[in-house]
Design a protein around this motif. Structure first.
Motif, PDB file in Angstrom:
ATOM      1  N   VAL A  90     -23.591  -4.727  10.433  1.00 13.93           N
ATOM      2  CA  VAL A  90     -23.082  -6.030  10.737  1.00 13.93           C
ATOM      3  C   VAL A  90     -23.916  -6.752  11.900  1.00 13.93           C
ATOM      4  CG1 VAL A  90     -21.233  -8.027  10.747  1.00 13.93           C
ATOM      5  CG2 VAL A  90     -20.995  -5.527   9.546  1.00 13.93           C
ATOM      6  N   LYS A  91     -24.421  -8.011  11.965  1.00 10.70           N
ATOM      7  CA  LYS A  91     -24.859  -8.533  12.997  1.00 10.70           C
ATOM      8  C   LYS A  91     -24.558 -10.020  13.038  1.00 10.70           C
ATOM      9  CE  LYS A  91     -29.072  -5.651  12.781  1.00 10.70           C
ATOM     10  NZ  LYS A  91     -30.616  -5.566  12.968  1.00 10.70           N
ATOM     11  N   ILE A  92     -23.039 -10.002  13.648  1.00 11.67           N
ATOM     12  CA  ILE A  92     -22.425 -11.371  13.663  1.00 11.67           C
ATOM     13  C   ILE A  92     -21.702 -11.470  15.004  1.00 11.67           C
ATOM     14  CG2 ILE A  92     -20.400 -12.600  12.659  1.00 11.67           C
ATOM     15  CD1 ILE A  92     -21.178 -11.658  10.048  1.00 11.67           C
ATOM     16  N   GLU A  93     -22.008 -12.326  15.649  1.00 15.18           N
ATOM     17  CA  GLU A  93     -21.315 -12.686  17.004  1.00 15.18           C
ATOM     18  C   GLU A  93     -20.145 -12.446  16.795  1.00 15.18           C
ATOM     19  OE1 GLU A  93     -21.696 -15.686  20.694  1.00 15.18           O
ATOM     20  OE2 GLU A  93     -22.625 -16.058  18.900  1.00 15.18           O
ATOM     21  N   ASP A  94     -19.323 -12.013  17.773  1.00 14.37           N
ATOM     22  CA  ASP A  94     -17.900 -11.773  18.030  1.00 14.37           C
ATOM     23  C   ASP A  94     -17.323 -11.127  16.486  1.00 14.37           C
ATOM     24  OD1 ASP A  94     -17.611 -12.762  20.549  1.00 14.37           O
ATOM     25  OD2 ASP A  94     -17.191 -14.617  20.111  1.00 14.37           O
ATOM     26  N   PHE A  95     -17.955 -10.324  15.853  1.00 14.24           N
ATOM     27  CA  PHE A  95     -17.541  -9.698  14.620  1.00 14.24           C
ATOM     28  C   PHE A  95     -16.073  -8.991  14.874  1.00 14.24           C
ATOM     29  CE2 PHE A  95     -17.404  -6.478  11.446  1.00 14.24           C
ATOM     30  CZ  PHE A  95     -17.462  -7.169  10.248  1.00 14.24           C
ATOM     31  N   SER A  96     -16.045  -8.288  15.592  1.00 18.94           N
ATOM     32  CA  SER A  96     -14.890  -7.400  16.080  1.00 18.94           C
ATOM     33  C   SER A  96     -13.664  -8.347  16.271  1.00 18.94           C
ATOM     34  CB  SER A  96     -15.181  -6.320  17.098  1.00 18.94           C
ATOM     35  OG  SER A  96     -13.826  -5.601  17.243  1.00 18.94           O
ATOM     36  N   ARG A  97     -13.911  -8.976  17.195  1.00 16.91           N
ATOM     37  CA  ARG A  97     -13.034 -10.337  17.346  1.00 16.91           C
ATOM     38  C   ARG A  97     -12.361 -11.116  16.180  1.00 16.91           C
ATOM     39  NH1 ARG A  97     -13.427 -14.963  22.111  1.00 16.91           N
ATOM     40  NH2 ARG A  97     -11.461 -16.087  21.322  1.00 16.91           N
ATOM     41  N   LYS A  98     -13.351 -11.376  15.326  1.00 20.23           N
ATOM     42  CA  LYS A  98     -12.985 -12.184  14.390  1.00 20.23           C
ATOM     43  C   LYS A  98     -12.093 -11.454  13.160  1.00 20.23           C
ATOM     44  CE  LYS A  98     -16.836 -15.504  14.397  1.00 20.23           C
ATOM     45  NZ  LYS A  98     -17.763 -16.264  13.678  1.00 20.23           N
ATOM     46  N   ILE A  99     -12.620 -10.392  12.866  1.00 15.55           N
ATOM     47  CA  ILE A  99     -11.904  -9.312  11.948  1.00 15.55           C
ATOM     48  C   ILE A  99     -10.636  -8.897  12.271  1.00 15.55           C
ATOM     49  CG2 ILE A  99     -14.034  -8.727  10.637  1.00 15.55           C
ATOM     50  CD1 ILE A  99     -13.693  -5.858  11.505  1.00 15.55           C
ATOM     51  N   SER A 100     -10.287  -8.710  13.704  1.00 18.39           N
ATOM     52  CA  SER A 100      -9.434  -8.301  14.211  1.00 18.39           C
ATOM     53  C   SER A 100      -8.187  -9.420  14.027  1.00 18.39           C
ATOM     54  CB  SER A 100      -9.387  -7.798  15.517  1.00 18.39           C
ATOM     55  OG  SER A 100      -9.750  -8.963  16.565  1.00 18.39           O
ATOM     56  N   ALA A 101      -8.761 -10.684  14.418  1.00 14.84           N
ATOM     57  CA  ALA A 101      -7.671 -12.024  14.313  1.00 14.84           C
ATOM     58  C   ALA A 101      -7.317 -12.036  12.789  1.00 14.84           C
ATOM     59  CB  ALA A 101      -8.509 -12.992  14.922  1.00 14.84           C
ATOM     60  N   LEU A 102      -8.235 -12.131  11.993  1.00 13.05           N
ATOM     61  CA  LEU A 102      -8.111 -12.238  10.631  1.00 13.05           C
ATOM     62  C   LEU A 102      -6.974 -11.238   9.996  1.00 13.05           C
ATOM     63  CD1 LEU A 102     -10.730 -12.932   7.789  1.00 13.05           C
ATOM     64  CD2 LEU A 102      -8.849 -11.389   7.171  1.00 13.05           C
ATOM     65  N   LEU A 103      -7.233  -9.995  10.268  1.00 10.54           N
ATOM     66  CA  LEU A 103      -6.233  -8.854   9.846  1.00 10.54           C
ATOM     67  C   LEU A 103      -4.946  -9.074  10.479  1.00 10.54           C
ATOM     68  CD1 LEU A 103      -8.638  -5.705   9.675  1.00 10.54           C
ATOM     69  CD2 LEU A 103      -7.251  -6.910   7.851  1.00 10.54           C
ATOM     70  N   ALA A 104      -4.698  -9.359  11.707  1.00 11.83           N
ATOM     71  CA  ALA A 104      -3.476  -9.685  12.366  1.00 11.83           C
ATOM     72  C   ALA A 104      -2.775 -11.015  11.722  1.00 11.83           C
ATOM     73  CB  ALA A 104      -3.665  -9.882  14.017  1.00 11.83           C
ATOM     74  N   THR A 105      -3.454 -11.923  11.211  1.00  4.72           N
ATOM     75  CA  THR A 105      -2.885 -12.896  10.614  1.00  4.72           C
ATOM     76  C   THR A 105      -2.542 -12.564   9.214  1.00  4.72           C
ATOM     77  OG1 THR A 105      -4.272 -14.588  11.703  1.00  4.72           O
ATOM     78  CG2 THR A 105      -3.285 -15.275   9.744  1.00  4.72           C
ATOM     79  N   VAL A 106      -3.428 -12.192   8.334  1.00  2.00           N
ATOM     80  CA  VAL A 106      -3.301 -11.763   6.833  1.00  2.00           C
ATOM     81  C   VAL A 106      -2.194 -10.551   6.611  1.00  2.00           C
ATOM     82  CG1 VAL A 106      -4.737  -9.835   6.417  1.00  2.00           C
ATOM     83  CG2 VAL A 106      -4.228 -11.706   4.819  1.00  2.00           C
ATOM     84  N   CYS A 107      -1.999  -9.764   7.700  1.00  7.30           N
ATOM     85  CA  CYS A 107      -0.941  -8.937   7.705  1.00  7.30           C
ATOM     86  C   CYS A 107       0.453  -9.519   8.154  1.00  7.30           C
ATOM     87  CB  CYS A 107      -1.416  -7.455   8.559  1.00  7.30           C
ATOM     88  SG  CYS A 107      -2.708  -6.384   8.114  1.00  7.30           S
ATOM     89  N   LEU A 108       0.393 -10.209   8.931  1.00  3.18           N
ATOM     90  CA  LEU A 108       1.444 -10.928   9.423  1.00  3.18           C
ATOM     91  C   LEU A 108       2.275 -11.745   8.135  1.00  3.18           C
ATOM     92  CD1 LEU A 108       3.587 -11.750  11.616  1.00  3.18           C
ATOM     93  CD2 LEU A 108       2.118 -13.466  12.192  1.00  3.18           C
ATOM     94  N   VAL A 109       1.477 -12.337   7.344  1.00  2.00           N
ATOM     95  CA  VAL A 109       1.884 -13.274   6.088  1.00  2.00           C
ATOM     96  C   VAL A 109       1.860 -12.375   4.791  1.00  2.00           C
ATOM     97  CG1 VAL A 109       1.053 -15.109   7.378  1.00  2.00           C
ATOM     98  CG2 VAL A 109      -0.353 -13.930   5.679  1.00  2.00           C
TER      99      VAL A 109
END
Length: 468
Positions: A90-109
């Motif tokens: 994967v070559k996306i800027e801030d990729f780790s930050r983005k998917i960690s935030a997404l997973l924190a959110t979707v797991c919360l709900v």
């Protein structure tokens, strides 16, 4: 086979365009901040994880469980994100930050749509509608001919997963019909089952035991799939959300069983060690040292301390194994060809099997759980009897002097507003325009959204057991 593209999978597009002012947060971090203050999330504090209607504060509720799942999801995002970038996948800027935030959110709900009394509540609603649709009187209700089989399936197979999507895209009302207006990337990750109830028990092709969205949300799901490019596949991060949920509850349920004095931990630990020690000898050596230390120091509640240490170890083993399994099957996941649960396919499935066996043998059939599930059956069945009968027999006048009108006016004004939106999301309907499908959704929205305590209180009040 089409390979999914992370540039689409991490779509930060929303149904309603957000403000354009600069912000230090990415779209998924904004999603997290949007849902934290919501009433839907707060209600999970009084919804059962395993033990309903607890007067104490030490066993998990659906909210504390969701917080634990969210923490695991965030950790998965950090680890997997870094691995994928390091390996050049994967070559996306801030990729780790983005998917960690997404997973924190979707797991919360992920459990936002679970009704009162947990998964037992889902089963109660399903069985109630199976019986109701089969009754002779059902054919006499007005609007019955407008109800499609697909719409019936939404209730016969009622799903907390589908209700969660409905809450986020409609019911958690801010200032319009778009719910909390999450990013399509987050909503796609929530689709644990990316198909509708029409594919349950299908006689053609592949059939499923669960589904991810109601017919009412078919249009928005089409947009979610289009924006993220998942089609009929699972979003890759859905596997990590599911693994986070599994890791959290398999170990935590045992800990809560010890807290409730249902599980005798010394006995169970010895049996677990006998089965797993050869494979996990290093881990059990550490756990034994901690147990000896607790004994020497005369630590109070030693069983609880010991099972907590075990939980931390077990979750760590399952976490590492699931991360490895994700990476090993990455290409198949991105192609939509991987169709197993990560934990089940991992090297730590033996831990899961043992923990599940203890829960099934000791916790789920214990007298307290069974008694409270029977309470839930009486409460939810009773409320469905009252509200469905009132709404389907009234022709839409709902006068407050009539019994049917009284029930209608007890329903949240927010849910009634949503029920009167047309297909384009505009409030153009009146009570007289509500279809039978609209009315059934209105009641299930209301009842499934109740906390355990509120459901019991309302049922007792309407049954005349207690005064309001």
């Amino acid at each position: 086979m089409t390979i999914m593209d992370w540039n689409n999978l991490l779509s930060e597009e929303r149904k309603r365009t957000s403000s354009t002012h600069s912000d230090h947060r990415n779209g998924f971090e904004k999603d997290y901040d949007r849902i934290v203050p919501s009433s839907s999330l707060r209600r999970l504090q009084d919804k059962a994880q395993v033990f309903p209607l607890q007067k104490n504060d030490f066993v998990r509720t659906r909210l504390t469980h969701s917080l634990e799942v969210s923490a695991l999801g965030r950790s998965f995002g950090n680890l997997i994100g870094k691995k994928l970038v390091e390996e050049g996948k994967v070559k996306i800027e801030d990729f780790s930050r983005k998917i960690s935030a997404l997973l924190a959110t979707v797991c919360l709900v992920h459990d936002l749509g679970n009704p009162s009394f947990g998964h037992c509540g889902e089963t109660i609603i399903q069985n109630w509608f199976k019986q109701w649709f089969s009754k002779d009187i059902f054919s006499t209700y007005k609007g019955i001919k407008t109800l499609t089989q697909e719409q019936k399936n939404d209730f016969i197979h009622f799903e907390g997963n589908a209700q969660a999507l409905r809450i986020l895209t409609r019911l958690q009302f801010l200032n319009d019909q778009n719910g909390v207006n999450f990013t399509y990337g987050t909503l796609a990750s929530l689709l644990k089952y990316p198909h509708s109830s029409s594919e349950i028990d299908s006689t053609k092709g592949k059939s499923y035991s669960k589904f991810g969205y109601f017919q009412a949300e078919k249009k928005i799901v089409g947009k979610i799939k289009e924006a993220t490019g998942i089609g009929e596949k699972r979003h890759p991060l859905t596997f990590l959300m599911e693994a986070s949920d599994d890791i959290a509850y398999y170990a935590a349920d045992i800990e809560d069983g010890v807290k409730k004095s249902i599980v005798r931990w010394d006995e169970e630990y010895k049996a677990i060690k006998e089965k797993l020690n050869k494979k996990y000898s290093k881990g059990f050596k550490f756990l034994d040292e901690q147990r000896d230390l607790a004994e020497i120091n005369k630590v109070p509640d030693r069983d609880l301390v010991n099972v907590q240490n075990f939980r931390v170890w077990a979750q760590g083993e399952m976490f590492k194994a699931c991360a490895d399994t994700f990476m090993e099957n990455y290409d198949a996941i991105m192609n939509g060809e991987f169709d197993k649960e990560l934990l089940e396919a991992s090297n730590a499935n033996d831990i899961k099997i043992i923990l599940e066996e203890i829960a099934v043998r000791l916790i789920y059939p214990c007298k307290e759980v069974l008694t409270l599930e029977l309470v839930g059956h009486s409460v939810i069945t009773g409320l469905l009897n009252m509200f469905i009968e009132a709404l389907v027999t009234d022709e839409g006048k709902y006068k407050s002097k009539q019994v049917t009108g009284k029930y209608y006016h007890l329903i949240s004004s927010n849910f009634k507003y949503i029920a009167k939106l047309d297909i384009d999301g505009k409030p153009n309907k009146t009570e007289q325009d509500l279809t039978l499908y609209d009315k059934l959704l209105l009641v299930t929205d209301f009842i499934s959204g109740m906390t355990d305590s509120y459901a019991v209180d309302l049922y007792q009040t309407l049954s005349g057991v207690k005064l309001p």
